[in-house]
Design an enzyme around this catalytic site. Structure first.
Site, PDB file in Angstrom:
ATOM      1  N   GLY A 117     -16.942  -7.951  -7.399  1.00  0.00           N
ATOM      2  CA  GLY A 117     -16.107  -9.042  -7.896  1.00  0.00           C
ATOM      3  C   GLY A 117     -15.203  -9.528  -6.777  1.00  0.00           C
ATOM      4  O   GLY A 117     -15.167  -8.963  -5.684  1.00  0.00           O
ATOM      5  N   GLN A 130     -27.726 -13.638  -4.799  1.00  0.00           N
ATOM      6  CA  GLN A 130     -26.848 -14.789  -4.953  1.00  0.00           C
ATOM      7  C   GLN A 130     -27.723 -16.036  -4.792  1.00  0.00           C
ATOM      8  O   GLN A 130     -28.823 -15.969  -4.219  1.00  0.00           O
ATOM      9  CB  GLN A 130     -25.776 -14.718  -3.842  1.00  0.00           C
ATOM     10  CG  GLN A 130     -24.725 -15.786  -3.883  1.00  0.00           C
ATOM     11  CD  GLN A 130     -23.991 -15.814  -5.205  1.00  0.00           C
ATOM     12  OE1 GLN A 130     -24.525 -16.363  -6.169  1.00  0.00           O
ATOM     13  NE2 GLN A 130     -22.812 -15.237  -5.261  1.00  0.00           N
ATOM     14  N   HIS A 132     -22.974 -12.765   3.179  1.00  0.00           N
ATOM     15  CA  HIS A 132     -21.834 -12.720   2.256  1.00  0.00           C
ATOM     16  C   HIS A 132     -20.591 -13.177   3.034  1.00  0.00           C
ATOM     17  O   HIS A 132     -20.390 -12.756   4.178  1.00  0.00           O
ATOM     18  CB  HIS A 132     -21.644 -11.294   1.718  1.00  0.00           C
ATOM     19  CG  HIS A 132     -20.523 -11.211   0.726  1.00  0.00           C
ATOM     20  ND1 HIS A 132     -19.212 -11.074   1.104  1.00  0.00           N
ATOM     21  CD2 HIS A 132     -20.518 -11.286  -0.632  1.00  0.00           C
ATOM     22  CE1 HIS A 132     -18.443 -11.052   0.020  1.00  0.00           C
ATOM     23  NE2 HIS A 132     -19.216 -11.174  -1.048  1.00  0.00           N
ATOM     24  N   ALA A 164     -19.175  -2.079  -4.361  1.00  0.00           N
ATOM     25  CA  ALA A 164     -20.176  -1.935  -5.408  1.00  0.00           C
ATOM     26  C   ALA A 164     -20.930  -0.597  -5.301  1.00  0.00           C
ATOM     27  O   ALA A 164     -21.312  -0.025  -6.330  1.00  0.00           O
ATOM     28  CB  ALA A 164     -21.150  -3.110  -5.351  1.00  0.00           C
ATOM     29  N   THR A 220     -22.137 -12.119 -17.602  1.00  0.00           N
ATOM     30  CA  THR A 220     -21.162 -11.974 -16.516  1.00  0.00           C
ATOM     31  C   THR A 220     -19.867 -11.327 -17.017  1.00  0.00           C
ATOM     32  O   THR A 220     -19.614 -11.251 -18.229  1.00  0.00           O
ATOM     33  CB  THR A 220     -20.832 -13.328 -15.842  1.00  0.00           C
ATOM     34  OG1 THR A 220     -20.167 -14.144 -16.804  1.00  0.00           O
ATOM     35  CG2 THR A 220     -22.086 -14.017 -15.337  1.00  0.00           C
ATOM     36  N   LYS A 262     -26.224   0.811  -1.338  1.00  0.00           N
ATOM     37  CA  LYS A 262     -26.278   0.660  -2.801  1.00  0.00           C
ATOM     38  C   LYS A 262     -27.513   1.383  -3.345  1.00  0.00           C
ATOM     39  O   LYS A 262     -27.471   2.035  -4.380  1.00  0.00           O
ATOM     40  CB  LYS A 262     -26.309  -0.822  -3.187  1.00  0.00           C
ATOM     41  CG  LYS A 262     -24.993  -1.556  -2.918  1.00  0.00           C
ATOM     42  CD  LYS A 262     -25.147  -3.057  -3.177  1.00  0.00           C
ATOM     43  CE  LYS A 262     -23.852  -3.810  -2.932  1.00  0.00           C
ATOM     44  NZ  LYS A 262     -23.978  -5.268  -3.109  1.00  0.00           N
ATOM     45  N   HIS A 287     -22.968  -7.241 -16.590  1.00  0.00           N
ATOM     46  CA  HIS A 287     -22.320  -7.239 -15.272  1.00  0.00           C
ATOM     47  C   HIS A 287     -21.031  -6.427 -15.409  1.00  0.00           C
ATOM     48  O   HIS A 287     -20.387  -6.465 -16.460  1.00  0.00           O
ATOM     49  CB  HIS A 287     -21.929  -8.653 -14.836  1.00  0.00           C
ATOM     50  CG  HIS A 287     -23.078  -9.573 -14.599  1.00  0.00           C
ATOM     51  ND1 HIS A 287     -23.005 -10.647 -13.737  1.00  0.00           N
ATOM     52  CD2 HIS A 287     -24.338  -9.614 -15.111  1.00  0.00           C
ATOM     53  CE1 HIS A 287     -24.151 -11.297 -13.719  1.00  0.00           C
ATOM     54  NE2 HIS A 287     -24.983 -10.688 -14.560  1.00  0.00           N
ATOM     55  N   GLU A 313     -29.097 -15.672 -16.680  1.00  0.00           N
ATOM     56  CA  GLU A 313     -27.684 -15.280 -16.672  1.00  0.00           C
ATOM     57  C   GLU A 313     -26.904 -16.156 -17.653  1.00  0.00           C
ATOM     58  O   GLU A 313     -27.065 -17.376 -17.682  1.00  0.00           O
ATOM     59  CB  GLU A 313     -27.070 -15.447 -15.272  1.00  0.00           C
ATOM     60  CG  GLU A 313     -25.598 -15.030 -15.263  1.00  0.00           C
ATOM     61  CD  GLU A 313     -24.897 -15.295 -13.942  1.00  0.00           C
ATOM     62  OE1 GLU A 313     -25.066 -14.486 -13.014  1.00  0.00           O
ATOM     63  OE2 GLU A 313     -24.178 -16.318 -13.850  1.00  0.00           O
ATOM     64  N   ALA A 371     -13.704 -10.848 -12.837  1.00  0.00           N
ATOM     65  CA  ALA A 371     -13.111  -9.868 -11.923  1.00  0.00           C
ATOM     66  C   ALA A 371     -11.864  -9.297 -12.587  1.00  0.00           C
ATOM     67  O   ALA A 371     -11.130 -10.003 -13.270  1.00  0.00           O
ATOM     68  CB  ALA A 371     -12.776 -10.537 -10.602  1.00  0.00           C
TER      69      ALA A 371
HETATM   70  P1  FAD Z   1     -19.915  -5.382  -2.268  1.00  0.00           P
HETATM   71  O1  FAD Z   1     -21.302  -4.870  -2.209  1.00  0.00           O
HETATM   72  O2  FAD Z   1     -18.826  -4.398  -2.460  1.00  0.00           O
HETATM   73  O3  FAD Z   1     -19.674  -6.240  -0.940  1.00  0.00           O
HETATM   74  C1  FAD Z   1     -18.499  -7.010  -0.755  1.00  0.00           C
HETATM   75  C2  FAD Z   1     -18.173  -7.083   0.735  1.00  0.00           C
HETATM   76  O4  FAD Z   1     -17.784  -5.788   1.198  1.00  0.00           O
HETATM   77  C3  FAD Z   1     -19.370  -7.500   1.576  1.00  0.00           C
HETATM   78  O5  FAD Z   1     -18.900  -8.280   2.641  1.00  0.00           O
HETATM   79  C4  FAD Z   1     -19.923  -6.190   2.090  1.00  0.00           C
HETATM   80  O6  FAD Z   1     -20.547  -6.350   3.350  1.00  0.00           O
HETATM   81  C5  FAD Z   1     -18.687  -5.312   2.200  1.00  0.00           C
HETATM   82  N1  FAD Z   1     -18.978  -3.920   1.857  1.00  0.00           N
HETATM   83  C6  FAD Z   1     -19.735  -3.474   0.821  1.00  0.00           C
HETATM   84  N2  FAD Z   1     -19.762  -2.130   0.753  1.00  0.00           N
HETATM   85  C7  FAD Z   1     -18.990  -1.717   1.776  1.00  0.00           C
HETATM   86  C8  FAD Z   1     -18.618  -0.424   2.216  1.00  0.00           C
HETATM   87  N3  FAD Z   1     -19.034   0.679   1.601  1.00  0.00           N
HETATM   88  N4  FAD Z   1     -17.800  -0.355   3.299  1.00  0.00           N
HETATM   89  C9  FAD Z   1     -17.356  -1.467   3.910  1.00  0.00           C
HETATM   90  N5  FAD Z   1     -17.697  -2.725   3.537  1.00  0.00           N
HETATM   91  C10 FAD Z   1     -18.502  -2.842   2.475  1.00  0.00           C
HETATM   92  N6  FAD Z   1     -18.594 -11.831  -9.694  1.00  0.00           N
HETATM   93  C11 FAD Z   1     -17.831 -11.651 -10.818  1.00  0.00           C
HETATM   94  O7  FAD Z   1     -16.599 -11.625 -10.738  1.00  0.00           O
HETATM   95  N7  FAD Z   1     -18.431 -11.461 -12.057  1.00  0.00           N
HETATM   96  C12 FAD Z   1     -19.772 -11.447 -12.218  1.00  0.00           C
HETATM   97  O8  FAD Z   1     -20.263 -11.267 -13.341  1.00  0.00           O
HETATM   98  C13 FAD Z   1     -20.587 -11.655 -11.058  1.00  0.00           C
HETATM   99  N8  FAD Z   1     -21.943 -11.655 -11.148  1.00  0.00           N
HETATM  100  C14 FAD Z   1     -22.711 -11.751 -10.014  1.00  0.00           C
HETATM  101  C15 FAD Z   1     -24.108 -11.664 -10.118  1.00  0.00           C
HETATM  102  C16 FAD Z   1     -24.916 -11.739  -8.979  1.00  0.00           C
HETATM  103  C17 FAD Z   1     -26.406 -11.617  -9.117  1.00  0.00           C
HETATM  104  C18 FAD Z   1     -24.311 -11.932  -7.694  1.00  0.00           C
HETATM  105  C19 FAD Z   1     -25.157 -12.036  -6.474  1.00  0.00           C
HETATM  106  C20 FAD Z   1     -22.927 -12.049  -7.585  1.00  0.00           C
HETATM  107  C21 FAD Z   1     -22.115 -11.943  -8.724  1.00  0.00           C
HETATM  108  N9  FAD Z   1     -20.708 -12.010  -8.646  1.00  0.00           N
HETATM  109  C22 FAD Z   1     -19.946 -11.837  -9.786  1.00  0.00           C
HETATM  110  C23 FAD Z   1     -20.060 -12.293  -7.365  1.00  0.00           C
HETATM  111  C24 FAD Z   1     -19.723 -11.001  -6.583  1.00  0.00           C
HETATM  112  O9  FAD Z   1     -18.769 -10.253  -7.290  1.00  0.00           O
HETATM  113  C25 FAD Z   1     -19.181 -11.442  -5.223  1.00  0.00           C
HETATM  114  O10 FAD Z   1     -20.237 -11.963  -4.456  1.00  0.00           O
HETATM  115  C26 FAD Z   1     -18.383 -10.426  -4.454  1.00  0.00           C
HETATM  116  O11 FAD Z   1     -17.755 -11.097  -3.352  1.00  0.00           O
HETATM  117  C27 FAD Z   1     -19.190  -9.292  -3.828  1.00  0.00           C
HETATM  118  O12 FAD Z   1     -19.753  -8.488  -4.764  1.00  0.00           O
HETATM  119  P2  FAD Z   1     -20.737  -7.304  -4.310  1.00  0.00           P
HETATM  120  O13 FAD Z   1     -21.053  -6.550  -5.525  1.00  0.00           O
HETATM  121  O14 FAD Z   1     -21.831  -7.804  -3.479  1.00  0.00           O
HETATM  122  O15 FAD Z   1     -19.713  -6.457  -3.402  1.00  0.00           O
END
Ligand code: FAD
Length: 298
Positions: free
Chosen positions: A102, A178, A151, A117, A42, A167, A71, A11, A45
């Site tokens: 994000g 993570q 998370h 996501a 990356t 997903k 990303h 990364e 957000a």
């Molecule tokens: P989601 O999958 O949307 O989950 C977020 C929260 O919402 C979780 O608690 C989940 O349980 C809940 N949730 C998910 N889907 C639903 C649904 N359909 N209904 C209700 N609740 C739901 N951040 C950045 O800003 N830029 C980056 O480039 C970046 N790169 C990353 C790379 C990796 C490999 C990882 C692991 C994380 C990265 N992050 C980055 C951090 C990430 O954006 C955060 O961890 C963020 O809080 C959650 O992202 P997510 O895609 O898992 O979100």
């Protein structure tokens, strides 16, 4: 059948100024020598660094042999803006996108936006479908985040697994975790995910943590609890050299255990520095494709 090798990826983050850009490119060249399968870039957000991220992706595509994974975060962006950026990425030759929510600086999302996501994965697939002709030689690979420890916004680890399943159902191809500190956490994620029916490859993300400052920063950014054992070892170390050895050794142990547990590869969070990442790679002694690259084994 040609042999299959553990995937290797790094990364990187877009540089914040000219000096950082110069040092990043030294790192890019050193990492390129290790012939990774992809490097991820990356994305801030709400697209806070959109243009520097796109600039780095463009340079990776045009000036190196590396395959970038872009990303993309959905929080704080309108659906229209997201569709436009996905279109721009695919049109510009990017073939891998990591779909993320994000973290909104103010914690809010705008009405009508893609909230999670899984919705972003669906949107990527919709935009991809408009590029079918250009993609005749291969579709877009879509990755998502996975969590070896809960998370911070999720009530339970079971919800994290439900979300991972959603997903996958939305069209994701693979997941990257993570950062985590205990090998048992990755093994348990794999076990719970498979039991729930998740079939995606789940690549462990590991980070060489070579100072307590970095460990603290990471735990704030990622919402992962500081690992006390690693913290004590780093604090007890008497020099930067010793701290580097401690951080690298801990990362190698985690990566080895994850591979033993069936990880499909290793994703190294580099902080845009190559030294510790290369130390980890040397110690791991990962089996890689022959020098001439994958094409030669066709
Ligand atoms: P989601 O999958 O949307 O989950 C977020 C929260 O919402 C979780 O608690 C989940 O349980 C809940 N949730 C998910 N889907 C639903 C649904 N359909 N209904 C209700 N609740 C739901 N951040 C950045 O800003 N830029 C980056 O480039 C970046 N790169 C990353 C790379 C990796 C490999 C990882 C692991 C994380 C990265 N992050 C980055 C951090 C990430 O954006 C955060 O961890 C963020 O809080 C959650 O992202 P997510 O895609 O898992 O979100």
């Amino acid at each position: 059948m040609s042999p299959s090798y553990p995937a290797l990826s790094y990364e990187l983050y877009p540089p914040r100024n000219a000096a950082a850009e110069e040092s990043l490119w030294t790192t890019v060249r050193r990492l390129e020598d290790t012939r990774p399968d992809f490097v991820s870039v990356t994305y801030g957000a709400a697209g806070s660094n959109r243009e520097t991220a796109i600039d780095l992706l463009r340079r990776l595509l045009t000036e190196t042999t590396l395959k970038p994974l872009a990303h993309l975060t959905c929080v704080g962006s309108s659906r229209t803006d997201l569709a436009a950026i996905i279109d721009r990425l695919i049109g510009g030759g990017v073939r891998g996108i990591l779909a993320l929510r994000g973290d909104a600086p103010d914690g809010g999302v705008q009405e009508g936006d893609v909230e999670h996501a899984d919705g972003l994965v669906r949107l990527i697939r919709e935009v991809e479908a408009q590029h079918t002709a250009q993609l005749a030689a291969g579709r877009v690979s879509v990755g998502v985040a996975a969590y070896a420890t809960r998370h911070p916004d999720s009530p339970t680890v079971e919800q994290d697994i439900e979300v991972l399943l959603a997903k996958e159902a939305a069209g994701a191809d693979f997941a990257i975790t993570q950062v985590f500190f205990r090998s048992s956490d990755y093994a348990s994620l794999l076990r719970r995910a498979r039991r729930a029916g998740v079939t995606l490859p789940i690549i462990p993300g590991v980070m060489p943590l070579t100072s307590t400052r970095r460990l603290k920063k990471l735990s704030g950014l990622a919402g992962v609890d500081v690992d006390q054992v690693l913290w004590d070892r780093l604090e007890g170390a008497r020099s930067d050299e010793e701290r580097r050895r401690v951080g690298v050794a801990a990362t190698v142990d985690l990566a080895r255990a994850a591979l033993d547990d069936g990880a499909p590869g290793i994703h190294l969070y580099t902080f845009n520095e190559h030294a510790a990442a290369l130390d980890v790679l040397d110690a791991l002694d990962l089996e890689r494709p022959p020098q001439a690259g994958l094409a030669a084994s066709l």
